[in-house]
Write a protein that holds these residues in place. Structure first.
Motif, PDB file in Angstrom:
ATOM      1  N   ARG A 143       0.245   8.763  -5.664  1.00  0.00           N
ATOM      2  CA  ARG A 143      -1.005   9.526  -5.517  1.00  0.00           C
ATOM      3  C   ARG A 143      -0.662  10.949  -5.049  1.00  0.00           C
ATOM      4  O   ARG A 143      -1.430  11.561  -4.332  1.00  0.00           O
ATOM      5  CB  ARG A 143      -1.935   8.860  -4.488  1.00  0.00           C
ATOM      6  CG  ARG A 143      -2.268   7.407  -4.767  1.00  0.00           C
ATOM      7  CD  ARG A 143      -3.318   7.257  -5.873  1.00  0.00           C
ATOM      8  NE  ARG A 143      -3.770   5.885  -5.993  1.00  0.00           N
ATOM      9  CZ  ARG A 143      -3.196   4.952  -6.739  1.00  0.00           C
ATOM     10  NH1 ARG A 143      -2.122   5.252  -7.452  1.00  0.00           N
ATOM     11  NH2 ARG A 143      -3.679   3.723  -6.795  1.00  0.00           N
ATOM     12  N   GLU A 144       0.505  11.416  -5.406  1.00  0.00           N
ATOM     13  CA  GLU A 144       0.964  12.731  -4.931  1.00  0.00           C
ATOM     14  C   GLU A 144       0.358  13.854  -5.754  1.00  0.00           C
ATOM     15  O   GLU A 144       0.020  13.648  -6.921  1.00  0.00           O
ATOM     16  CB  GLU A 144       2.482  12.823  -5.071  1.00  0.00           C
ATOM     17  CG  GLU A 144       3.240  12.032  -4.033  1.00  0.00           C
ATOM     18  CD  GLU A 144       4.749  12.204  -4.200  1.00  0.00           C
ATOM     19  OE1 GLU A 144       5.186  12.736  -5.244  1.00  0.00           O
ATOM     20  OE2 GLU A 144       5.457  11.788  -3.285  1.00  0.00           O
ATOM     21  N   ARG A 169       2.089   2.042  -3.473  1.00  0.00           N
ATOM     22  CA  ARG A 169       1.010   2.586  -4.325  1.00  0.00           C
ATOM     23  C   ARG A 169       0.713   4.042  -3.948  1.00  0.00           C
ATOM     24  O   ARG A 169       0.521   4.895  -4.802  1.00  0.00           O
ATOM     25  CB  ARG A 169      -0.254   1.728  -4.173  1.00  0.00           C
ATOM     26  CG  ARG A 169      -1.059   1.618  -5.442  1.00  0.00           C
ATOM     27  CD  ARG A 169      -2.314   0.801  -5.219  1.00  0.00           C
ATOM     28  NE  ARG A 169      -2.111  -0.629  -5.193  1.00  0.00           N
ATOM     29  CZ  ARG A 169      -2.027  -1.392  -6.275  1.00  0.00           C
ATOM     30  NH1 ARG A 169      -2.122  -0.854  -7.470  1.00  0.00           N
ATOM     31  NH2 ARG A 169      -1.841  -2.693  -6.178  1.00  0.00           N
ATOM     32  N   ALA A 170       0.737   4.295  -2.637  1.00  0.00           N
ATOM     33  CA  ALA A 170       0.409   5.645  -2.140  1.00  0.00           C
ATOM     34  C   ALA A 170       1.393   6.691  -2.659  1.00  0.00           C
ATOM     35  O   ALA A 170       1.039   7.864  -2.805  1.00  0.00           O
ATOM     36  CB  ALA A 170       0.397   5.648  -0.613  1.00  0.00           C
ATOM     37  N   ARG A 171       2.621   6.278  -2.929  1.00  0.00           N
ATOM     38  CA  ARG A 171       3.625   7.228  -3.441  1.00  0.00           C
ATOM     39  C   ARG A 171       3.237   7.787  -4.810  1.00  0.00           C
ATOM     40  O   ARG A 171       3.784   8.773  -5.259  1.00  0.00           O
ATOM     41  CB  ARG A 171       4.966   6.530  -3.610  1.00  0.00           C
ATOM     42  CG  ARG A 171       5.587   6.193  -2.301  1.00  0.00           C
ATOM     43  CD  ARG A 171       7.048   5.857  -2.430  1.00  0.00           C
ATOM     44  NE  ARG A 171       7.629   6.020  -1.112  1.00  0.00           N
ATOM     45  CZ  ARG A 171       8.254   7.109  -0.713  1.00  0.00           C
ATOM     46  NH1 ARG A 171       8.445   8.107  -1.536  1.00  0.00           N
ATOM     47  NH2 ARG A 171       8.710   7.205   0.516  1.00  0.00           N
ATOM     48  N   ASP A 225       0.822  -1.225   0.000  1.00  0.00           N
ATOM     49  CA  ASP A 225       0.000   0.000   0.000  1.00  0.00           C
ATOM     50  C   ASP A 225       0.849   1.264   0.000  1.00  0.00           C
ATOM     51  O   ASP A 225       0.540   2.237  -0.670  1.00  0.00           O
ATOM     52  CB  ASP A 225      -0.932   0.015   1.220  1.00  0.00           C
ATOM     53  CG  ASP A 225      -2.023  -1.031   1.073  1.00  0.00           C
ATOM     54  OD1 ASP A 225      -2.202  -1.519  -0.075  1.00  0.00           O
ATOM     55  OD2 ASP A 225      -2.668  -1.365   2.088  1.00  0.00           O
TER      56      ASP A 225
END
Ligand SMILES: Cc1ncc(COP(=O)(O)O)c(C=O)c1O
Length: 494
Positions: free
Chosen positions: A70-71, A66-68, A63
């Motif tokens: 969504r910047e 993946r979150a990286r 996770d």
């Protein structure tokens, strides 16, 4: 007096405007620094390809990784070394995996170090192959000539790089539609003249053929899916019967799509029989040869593609069996004039000249909807020249031998069931069990997550199959052994 002040103003104004217009470009301030990191990137990517087998094929994406991605939009600049670090830590370990020899899912080529270098060179040139007079377009024309020679098309045929066979098939349907309705369809759209037009392909054809019919405006219902034999090849007599039935019902057959290498099992339609039917009934004959068409480079496969030389158009991908890096789809059309008349759109800002950079008409943009086009041709040109067509053909033949090895291993295991034999480079099988559909889907997901191998699944005769398509030139018997051993282990756990 007034006029000299005006002059002075103009001079001051010009200087001011020039000052405002001058400034930094996006080129590096320090070329030696970017050179150093560029060399490191190159070395790292050679290591990545050379040591592919040492890594897992694929890994689940945590996770936080993946979150990286969504910047928010990065407004400020970053050091390239830091961005590269992110690429190395977060992108590389979670890429598709098709460089790995144990990637056997879907239909993915493995690429080569040569193709990778060519990608870098075309990135540097940044050529736009929509048109104009420059050698990158000559390189693409050279590939058209080689493709024409490969399939036995006459001189004068036209060719075009596109993203992939899905788009090439769509363009082919559009050209066949022009052949049926005339170029008036471009202005008037689908009038009454288009009513009742029908096309034919087999039940085993790729879904993009139907999508091409949908996008063309003719509609998916205007595509007949013809029955296949036990080896998933179209039944020519069923095709002929369907054409006759449509004709007698007042409909207008216009196109037949043959498959050279079906996506599920690698079936090759009887292209010679389909060609003969198309000639008799005056229908456009298109071949979807996404991976199979390049079998023409293999002396043992080429005879099985007999009839392809009679096609009106052929779609195929250099990025599959041709091992050219993504993406490198191609469309070859026998009648260049018709091809051009389907797409060419004169525009004042694209005026052609007899000399200068605007010479060299017709341009690639006259043969398809793309105006801006990259230099895909370079990686295909390098690949074919460096390895030679014979060596690519030998790599293709070897993938089929690897598939036959897998077939033998499956046949030798009582716990495994062969669902489709290796006609070409694809084997479909499964672990025998009471709830085999659920179990085999789970085995494939477990295989992916273990990083051991990456086959995909398909459904054959209503049954979930583990599908191994050997497209990558790196795949060896040891990768097959690892796959089969893991399937047996994972299946045995149920
Ligand atoms: C037979 C066939 N046709 C068409 C396609 C679509 O090709 P692409 O993915 O290049 O669009 C594939 C892809 O595997 C295929 O196997």
């Amino acid at each position: 007096m007034a006029s000299s002040r005006q002059e002075a103003d103009t001079t001051d104004g010009l200087q001011e405007a020039a000052r405002a217009a001058s400034g930094e470009t996006l080129d590096p301030q320090d070329w030696s620094a970017i050179r150093a990191i560029g060399h490191r990137m190159l070395d790292d990517m050679f290591d990545y390809v050379e040591h592919a087998r040492a890594r897992p094929v694929w890994q689940p994406i945590p996770d936080e990784v993946r979150a990286r991605f969504r910047e928010p939009l990065p407004r400020a600049a970053s050091d390239i070394a830091r961005v590269y670090e992110e690429f190395v830590r977060y992108v590389v370990p979670h890429a598709t995996g098709n460089v790995h020899p144990a990637f056997m899912g879907w239909v993915h080529g493995g690429g080569t170090a040569v193709g990778m270098l060519a990608e870098m060179l075309s990135g540097g040139l940044n050529a736009n192959l929509g048109g104009r007079d420059h050698v990158p377009i000559e390189v693409e024309r050279q590939i058209t000539e080689w493709a024409r020679e490969m399939v036995g098309f006459p001189s004068g045929a036209s060719g075009l790089f596109v993203t992939g066979t899905s788009i090439a098939n769509f363009l082919a349907v559009t050209i066949a539609r022009t052949a049926a309705l005339g170029t008036a369809v471009r202005q008037r759209g689908l009038t009454d003249a288009a009513k009742g037009l029908v096309a034919y392909t087999s039940r085993s054809a790729h879904g993009c053929v139907r999508q091409a019919m949908e996008l063309s405006g003719l509609g998916g219902d205007a595509l007949r899916l013809i029955d296949t034999d036990s080896l998933h090849r179209i039944r020519p007599e069923a095709l002929e019967a369907a054409i006759a039935e449509d004709r007698s019902a007042g409909r207008k057959p216009f196109m037949v799509v043959g498959t050279a290498g079906s996506v599920d099992v690698g079936a090759i339609d009887d292209l010679a029989a389909m060609h003969a039917l198309c000639r008799e009934h005056r229908l456009w004959f298109h071949v979807d040869g996404a991976f199979g068409a390049l079998g023409m480079l293999s002396p043992d496969l080429a005879p099985r593609l007999r009839g392809i030389e009679g096609a009106d158009s052929i779609a195929f991908d250099f990025h599959k069996w041709g091992q050219v890096p993504y993406d490198a789809g191609f469309l070859l059309v026998r009648d260049a004039t018709l091809h051009r008349s389907t797409f060419a759109s004169p525009a004042a800002y694209l005026r052609r000249e007899a000399r200068g950079l605007a010479a060299g008409s017709p341009w690639p943009c006259d043969f398809g909807p793309d105006l801006s086009r990259g230099f895909r041709a370079l990686k295909a040109w390098f690949t074919l020249k460096v390895y030679g067509a014979d060596r690519i053909g030998a790599a293709i033949s070897r993938t089929c031998a690897v598939a036959r090895y897998l077939e033998r291993r499956v046949r030798a295991e009582t716990r495994l069931e062969l669902l489709a034999p290796a006609q070409l480079n694809i084997v479909c099988f499964r672990y025998r069990a009471a709830d085999a559909d659920t179990l085999n889907a789970r085995i494939v997901a477990d295989l992916h997550e273990s990083g051991i191998a990456a086959p995909s699944t398909t459904i054959l005769d209503g049954r979930v199959a583990i599908r191994a398509a050997i497209v990558n030139h790196r795949t060896q018997p040891q990768d097959i052994d690892a796959l089969v051993d893991a399937v047996l282990r994972l299946g045995g756990r149920s």
